[in-house]
Write a protein that holds these residues in place. Structure first.
Motif, mmCIF file in Angstrom:
data_model
loop_
_atom_site.group_PDB
_atom_site.id
_atom_site.type_symbol
_atom_site.label_atom_id
_atom_site.label_comp_id
_atom_site.label_asym_id
_atom_site.label_seq_id
_atom_site.Cartn_x
_atom_site.Cartn_y
_atom_site.Cartn_z
ATOM 1 N N MET A 122 0.833 -1.196 0.000
ATOM 2 C CA MET A 122 0.000 0.000 0.000
ATOM 3 C C MET A 122 0.870 1.250 0.000
ATOM 4 N N LEU A 123 0.578 2.155 -0.921
ATOM 5 C CA LEU A 123 1.255 3.448 -1.001
ATOM 6 C C LEU A 123 0.334 4.527 -0.460
ATOM 7 N N GLY A 124 0.805 5.306 0.495
ATOM 8 C CA GLY A 124 0.041 6.428 1.021
ATOM 9 C C GLY A 124 0.495 7.733 0.389
ATOM 10 N N VAL A 125 -0.453 8.520 -0.082
ATOM 11 C CA VAL A 125 -0.151 9.811 -0.709
ATOM 12 C C VAL A 125 -0.673 10.912 0.197
ATOM 13 N N ALA B 135 -2.352 19.974 -3.762
ATOM 14 C CA ALA B 135 -1.015 19.418 -3.995
ATOM 15 C C ALA B 135 -0.965 18.528 -5.232
ATOM 16 N N GLY B 136 -2.124 18.070 -5.728
ATOM 17 C CA GLY B 136 -2.159 17.209 -6.899
ATOM 18 C C GLY B 136 -2.574 15.778 -6.601
ATOM 19 N N LYS B 137 -3.021 15.514 -5.371
ATOM 20 C CA LYS B 137 -3.379 14.141 -4.974
ATOM 21 C C LYS B 137 -4.556 13.618 -5.792
ATOM 22 N N LEU C 110 4.233 8.840 -0.241
ATOM 23 C CA LEU C 110 4.594 9.838 -1.243
ATOM 24 C C LEU C 110 4.018 11.174 -0.796
ATOM 25 N N TRP C 111 4.890 12.173 -0.664
ATOM 26 C CA TRP C 111 4.447 13.514 -0.256
ATOM 27 C C TRP C 111 4.494 14.426 -1.471
ATOM 28 N N LEU C 112 3.315 14.943 -1.841
ATOM 29 C CA LEU C 112 3.201 15.876 -2.963
ATOM 30 C C LEU C 112 3.031 17.306 -2.448
ATOM 31 N N LYS C 113 3.706 18.222 -3.114
ATOM 32 C CA LYS C 113 3.550 19.647 -2.800
ATOM 33 C C LYS C 113 3.558 20.424 -4.110
ATOM 34 N N GLN C 114 2.454 21.101 -4.386
ATOM 35 C CA GLN C 114 2.289 21.877 -5.609
ATOM 36 C C GLN C 114 2.638 21.044 -6.850
#
Length: 417
Positions: free
Chosen positions: A57-60, A66-68, A220-224
């Protein structure tokens, strides 16, 4: 196990148009055709790469915008990428907008058949699984009623149940724990864990960092729209939380020290942090701030919000004097996705029993923005709690216990050889 999802250098480009963009040929001609063109171009995602193996399992995580959601839409083929590539191996199940594809005039049974067949099952397979799907959704008495008569919670339960009973090889999940009440959420969590153990690859988008730490194998951490961190959940969550703290400190206004009702001093950026769009004005322990181990404890938080806040998350944590955590709970994980804040109000948390060993503790309380991006107000090591126990213990916990001699045999000497 091989990769079920492969994403390489993924990017999605959007155009932003004028707010008065013409919708007809006549409007376009009268406006001189100028407002037809986009006024801005932006990348919702760019340079995103990751893999997810079967049974993992991948957690975003990331703030709003942020684009999730764009990432889940691309994985679910609701939208197409501008650049990069996505490779998916196996049948895909998506929990993105639960119940959005239901037809209001059809019964729950009819919608179940249509949705499951669209997801890839044959009609005979749907009929075979029908009873299990309906039972899981807890809709036995309503399945033959038109869906327009369902509450939003009933529709979400039915949609979730259909999705997790179609045997997907890949599951895309957007905040699944907001489905139904707390008991149903536990059932959802157990089902998702079972699917993972059976080899299903899962991508979970969540605002709840602790949920990602607890459930996921990678984060996975998304920012902008870009990847800020990708790796072990504890590491990525720690980086994300650290930025949230810095955002909170940056937003904390300068204020002179204030005294609480009990005389404790609140000092910004020392034991008080937050934007103060909503403020904690009092914290009470009931029946009192000194209890016996195993006693019931209520924590009441008085707040004010000027202007009102649409939605917030409340947190309560118990820590030792050296800051080691003993308990950390919040309203979102308890199944309350939205708490609107009026001008003034009170929130109460009831702990039916607090089984801590004797010692001095602190109760830390906070109010957070709905996406966890920063705190409105957070009080740290301000409210002391004393716990007494008649039974000594070297650990933190002091649960109810008893010793029993189940059996005893007198040892016998063996004869010499």
């Amino acid at each position: 196990m091989r990769d079920a999802i492969l994403v390489e250098n993924l990017g999605k480009h959007f155009n932003r148009y004028h707010v008065t963009k013409p919708f007809t040929i006549m409007e376009a001609v009268l406006s001189g055709l100028q407002r037809i063109k986009p006024v801005e171009h932006f990348w919702a995602l760019r340079g995103v790469s990751f893999t997810v193996e079967g049974g993992k399992m991948l957690g975003v995580i990331g703030h709003n915008g942020a684009g999730k959601s764009t990432l889940l839409q691309l994985l679910g083929k609701v939208a197409h990428p501008t650049e990069g590539r996505i490779k998916m191996r196996g049948r895909v199940g998506a929990l993105l907008d639960l119940g959005a594809g239901f037809h209001g005039d059809l019964t729950g049974r009819d919608n179940l058949f249509v949705t499951a067949i669209v997801a890839g099952l044959r009609r005979q397979e749907v009929a075979y699984r029908l009873d299990r799907i309906v039972k899981f959704a807890e809709l036995e008495g309503f399945i033959d009623n038109p869906v327009r008569t369902y509450s939003s919670g009933m529709m979400m339960r039915l949609a979730f149940s259909i999705a997790v009973h179609t045997d997907p090889d890949i599951l895309l999940v957007d905040e699944f724990l907001s489905v139904g009440d707390l008991s149903f959420q536990v059932k959802c969590l157990n089902r998702i864990t079972e699917m993972k153990e059976q080899g299903c690859a899962i991508v979970l988008v969540s605002h709840d960092v602790s949920q990602v730490e607890r459930l996921c194998d990678r984060a996975l951490w998304l920012k902008q729209g870009t990847v800020m961190a990708y790796g072990e959940p504890e590491v990525v969550a720690g980086q994300y939380t650290s930025e949230m703290r810095s955002q909170t400190q940056h937003r904390t206004p300068h204020r002179p020290p204030q005294l609480t009702r009990t005389g404790a001093q609140l000092q910004v950026n020392q034991n008080r942090f937050g934007s103060l769009e909503a403020e904690i004005i009092d914290v009470r322990f009931l029946p009192k701030s000194a209890i016996e181990s195993g006693d019931r404890l209520q924590v009441e938080i008085d707040y004010r919000a000027q202007p009102t806040v649409d939605s917030a998350i409340f947190s309560v944590a118990v820590s030792q004097e050296d800051s080691k955590p003993c308990l950390d709970v919040n309203s979102l994980e308890a199944g309350i996705p939205y708490i609107p804040l009026q001008e003034k109000g009170t929130i109460r948390l009831t702990l039916d029993r607090l089984d801590l060993s004797s010692g001095q503790y602190f109760v830390n309380v906070g109010i957070y923005k709905q996406d966890w991006s920063y705190a409105y107000d957070y009080h740290w090591h301000v409210y002391p709690l004393t716990v007494d126990s008649k039974t000594p213990s070297k650990g933190i916990l002091q649960p109810p216990m008893r010793w029993e001699v189940v059996s005893s045999k007198t040892p016998q000497l063996l004869p010499p050889r």
